[in-house]
Design an enzyme around this catalytic site. Sequence first.
Site, PDB file in Angstrom:
ATOM      1  N   SER B  16       0.867  -1.192   0.000  1.00 58.90           N
ATOM      2  CA  SER B  16       0.000   0.000   0.000  1.00 58.90           C
ATOM      3  C   SER B  16       0.900   1.237   0.000  1.00 58.90           C
ATOM      4  O   SER B  16       1.806   1.319  -0.842  1.00 58.90           O
ATOM      5  CB  SER B  16      -0.936  -0.059   1.210  1.00 58.90           C
ATOM      6  N   HIS B  43      -2.776  -1.302  -3.159  1.00 59.49           N
ATOM      7  CA  HIS B  43      -3.871  -0.341  -2.951  1.00 59.49           C
ATOM      8  C   HIS B  43      -3.663   0.834  -3.890  1.00 59.49           C
ATOM      9  O   HIS B  43      -2.546   1.332  -4.038  1.00 59.49           O
ATOM     10  CB  HIS B  43      -3.881   0.145  -1.504  1.00 59.49           C
ATOM     11  N   ASP B 136      -4.526  -4.484   5.942  1.00 55.75           N
ATOM     12  CA  ASP B 136      -4.936  -5.392   4.863  1.00 55.75           C
ATOM     13  C   ASP B 136      -3.736  -6.245   4.440  1.00 55.75           C
ATOM     14  O   ASP B 136      -2.626  -5.729   4.297  1.00 55.75           O
ATOM     15  CB  ASP B 136      -5.457  -4.572   3.671  1.00 55.75           C
TER      16      ASP B 136
END
Lengths: 273, 192
Positions: B16, B43, B136
Amino acid sequence: MGVTLGINDLKMVTAEMAEYPDMDYTGLSFSFLKRRLAYVFEKLKVRKLVAFSERLSDEDFREEVKYHMAVKVTEMFRDPGFWRSVRQNVFPVLGDHFTVWFPDTPSGEELFSFLVLLKESNLLESVDVVCQHPSEQLCNEISMGVFDTRNSELNHSNYKRLEESDRFEEYFTEESGDTIFNKALLKHCRFRTKAAGVAEEGEMFDFIVFRNSGINYSYSRHEELFKEIVDHIRPGGFLAIGVKETIPGNLKDYLTVVDDKESIFRKPGVKNE
Amino acid sequence: MKKSDRKFKVVVIGGSAGSFSVVSKILSQLDPEFPVPLVLCLHRLKHVRSGLVEGLNLKSRIPVVEPFDKEKLKPGVAMLAPSNYHLFVEFDSTISLSTEEVYNHSRPAIDFAYSSAAYAFREKTLGIILTGANKDGARGLKGIKDKKGYTIVQDPSTCDVETMPQSALKLFEPDQILTPDEIVKVLNSLVG
């Protein structure tokens, strides 16, 4: 701890579900089914597969299952470039009156986006729209203009990416304290409870919008489903699919590409042919 | 089992905040003969469909593509999860995409990419988690470990944002904790 479903469980439970009207989920991919049924079990607080099977005989329970099986489109004007392309490449050639089919309408966002686009193109009186989903409750909600207001900000920003003007607020009203989509824009929409992709015999449409539903199906069912859908496009009519979907197999030979990037296709021929 | 003893069927890299430069570095130093399908789940802004794959391709020594639904994994090709779609690895070595609900505030969700790969390929999955600002990926990477796959966490001291690798480290002990340069060496050791 949720229910863990193996391949045999999935085969068994989908076979049981398929015995009921509009509940044939056997064509969905295993991985999607596994996730989706886990989601449905969680929503309906199902702890055991056998309990799920038993409760299927209850019509209200089946309705709830159909409702939660739906993968809702979580934003209006998803892929603004797609909607821009519809306005530029599809609307100008649809004629004075045209019919549109949403073969799977799991939530209002996609339909409402389309109706806003029609309204701003002065085409709202030129259209008949058929929307369908196996869940009666879902169809009722969408026909009443209900949508997920948690995404209002995202909806608005998507709209602004599409539009130069900003009339977004005009398309919503307050009803009993809730924000709903303006029902006046829904007046030419007809809703029916029916499995995804299943049309009436002989029905033909000028534009079919089937975005991001086909991705949930197995490879073989995906091809069958698209064949059925393509059969219902009128000559000269259009098909829109998700921007990361492809037209399966040799069906590509029956369609021409209108916008490759936005996944819009056209059936050769002329309307009323 | 040592990583060198098995033939991996897929490598999944998740990241991310700050991960673009790390992934770009990895891809720019990867052996062009890299023999395993590579899945990148990063992401990204959901309304920006283009730019990322082009940016990664600028320096990458293997092709980077955004797959279409039902596309086959290919050895030596990096498949980047498209914006606003979840990506899943399937038993038949295809990619499936989904618009299901956001997970961990993310779509694509890294947990889904890891856990689907682990489910499909079990011990023949190599999962790598990079820098990132939320949790995540941590559970999904643990899923790879639970299925006897191989797991690598970027050394938090080399991360722009260490939340994501630290979340993984709180959940389980990975096979290795490595700097980006060391990750490249591990990947290139899979060649030949």
